[in-house]
Write an enzyme that holds these catalytic residues in place. Structure first.
Site: not given
Length: 442
Positions: A198, A224, A144, A256, A248, A63, A306
């Site tokens: 995502e 994310f 946003r 959060d 955000h 490999h 946000r």
């Protein structure tokens, strides 16, 4: 059971057995895959790593280790071909080249170059500038929210935009409210609902961008971005013109908590070569961020707040990457803000002025665009003869290239109302003013 998993997705799965080295069998399998309609096809081939090397077949060393001369010679002996570099039968090479040239010319002649290829998926700087909305001084919007207004205002001159989000359509601003969702049965839709995917969203955007004719826009919460980093990196590597919208964007997310409060993400995206990163201060910079993204030869990440921010700029700082927003005759320092912290820097300047300390304030939405200016242009905006204090609600990593002192967040956040978290972590006008005073007097 990979085959069962993909069948459960509705894919057409072909398991032809041990035919990986049988060219005729492979042609039959691939023709069947090509001709199948109604679902994507997965062909599962059983192969032997290192085949047909007598020494390396079915050995994991094949490999990563290059074959040395002895291994190459023994493999060629098994294959029955001459032991010489890059051997290929002359008649095969000649036939291949003749076929490619003839067939290629026929296909190109039949295909031609159509107007949509020249024009679809691109827009001139001037045409898009004319369509951008201008937000007045009374405007108070989260960036946003401003982005969605910009996206919709320019929709008529950019019919090739395909927007979408990873299960957060209503929250990120990556939404065209006047259109319906795209699907197999509704190809006219201009909104894709990717679901909580995502990485898959980013991969699809890169594919669409490289195909051409489409400007894909995809949004999710900034934290994310880590889920889709391979797709973002591939976009930069391949110069795929797509727009990643991350909302955000700081500890201003609030309750959060630290799992959803980005701290290191902005620095990590800035480190990706070829990725244009823009963090606009207000609605007008958001409009110009869209202009910069739509006319850039590669991918762009637009980082959005946000929380609501006031309209403070005319957007002109985006093109050069930074601009003086508040200027005084004899500045003693320069305060540099990005995103929602530009207003913090302006408030700090007012506090300092009350004490007889005069400072310039710079909005710096894009490091990479600013870095493309020559040294004289950079020094006109950020004189290196003065203390330069940055304020940004994220890690200070990287700011040493532009600032002599930095106010930032070099730790994870906390679960509390966004404004309170900002205050407790030092993203306040009074703290910035104190740091500036210390820099001036030291």
């Amino acid at each position: 059971d990979v085959a069962a998993r993909f069948r459960s997705y509705g894919w057409n799965v072909i398991e032809p057995g041990d035919v990986a080295n049988d060219c005729d069998a492979l042609e039959t399998v691939l023709a069947a895959a090509r001709d199948h309609r109604g679902a994507p096809t997965l062909v599962m081939l059983r192969t032997h790593i290192g085949f047909p090397s007598p020494e390396m077949t079915d050995k994991h060393e094949a490999h990563g280790n290059p074959f040395n001369a002895e291994l190459v010679s023994s493999a060629k002996k098994v294959m029955g071909i001459p032991d010489e570099p890059f051997f290929a039968p002359k008649e095969l090479v000649d036939a291949y080249r003749e076929h490619c040239a003839t067939k290629g010319a026929q296909l190109w002649s039949a295909f031609g170059v159509h107007d949509w290829q020249k024009n679809f998926g691109a827009i001139s700087h001037g045409e898009l500038t004319a369509a951008l909305p201008v937000f007045d001084a009374d405007t108070k919007l989260a960036t946003r929210q401003a982005f969605q207004k910009v996206l919709e205002a320019t929709g008529s001159v950019m019919p090739f935009v395909l927007a979408g989000a990873a299960d957060l359509t209503g929250n990120t601003g990556a939404k065209l409210a006047s259109t319906s969702g795209y699907s197999a049965s509704h190809r006219a839709g201009k909104q894709i609902y990717y679901g909580i995917r995502e990485h898959a969203m980013g991969a699809a955007m890169v594919g669409m961008a490289l195909h051409g004719g489409i400007l894909p826009v995809g949004g999710t919460f900034f934290v994310f971005a880590d889920y889709m980093r391979p797709s973002i990196r591939l976009a930069a590597l391949s110069k795929a013109r797509c727009v990643f919208v991350f909302s955000h964007d700081s500890v201003g997310v609030g309750e959060d908590g630290p799992t959803h409060q980005p701290v290191e993400q902005l620095a990590s995206l800035r480190a990706i070569p070829g990725l244009q990163v823009i963090r606009p201060a207000d609605a007008n910079e958001t409009a110009h961020a869209w202009l910069a993204a739509a006319t850039f030869d590669g991918p762009t990440a637009i980082i959005l707040s946000r929380q609501t921010v006031p309209a403070l700029t005319d957007g002109s700082a985006v093109a050069p990457g930074a601009a003086v927003l508040h200027a005084v005759a004899k500045p003693q320092a320069t305060l540099i803000g990005t995103g929602s912290e530009v207003s913090v820097a302006l408030d700090a300047a007012k506090l300092l002025e009350k004490e007889g300390i005069l400072v310039n304030v710079v909005s710096m939405p894009s490091w990479d665009r600013f870095s493309r200016l020559d040294s004289q242009q950079q020094d006109a905006i950020l004189p290196r003869s003065l203390p330069r204090i940055s304020v940004e609600a994220g890690t200070t990593f990287g700011w040493a290239a532009f600032a002599s002192q930095s106010v930032g967040i070099d730790r994870f956040g906390a679960s509390a109302p966004g404004a309170l978290v900002m205050e407790k972590l030092g993203i306040t006008a009074s703290h910035v003013a104190a740091v500036a005073k210390s820099a001036i007097t030291s």
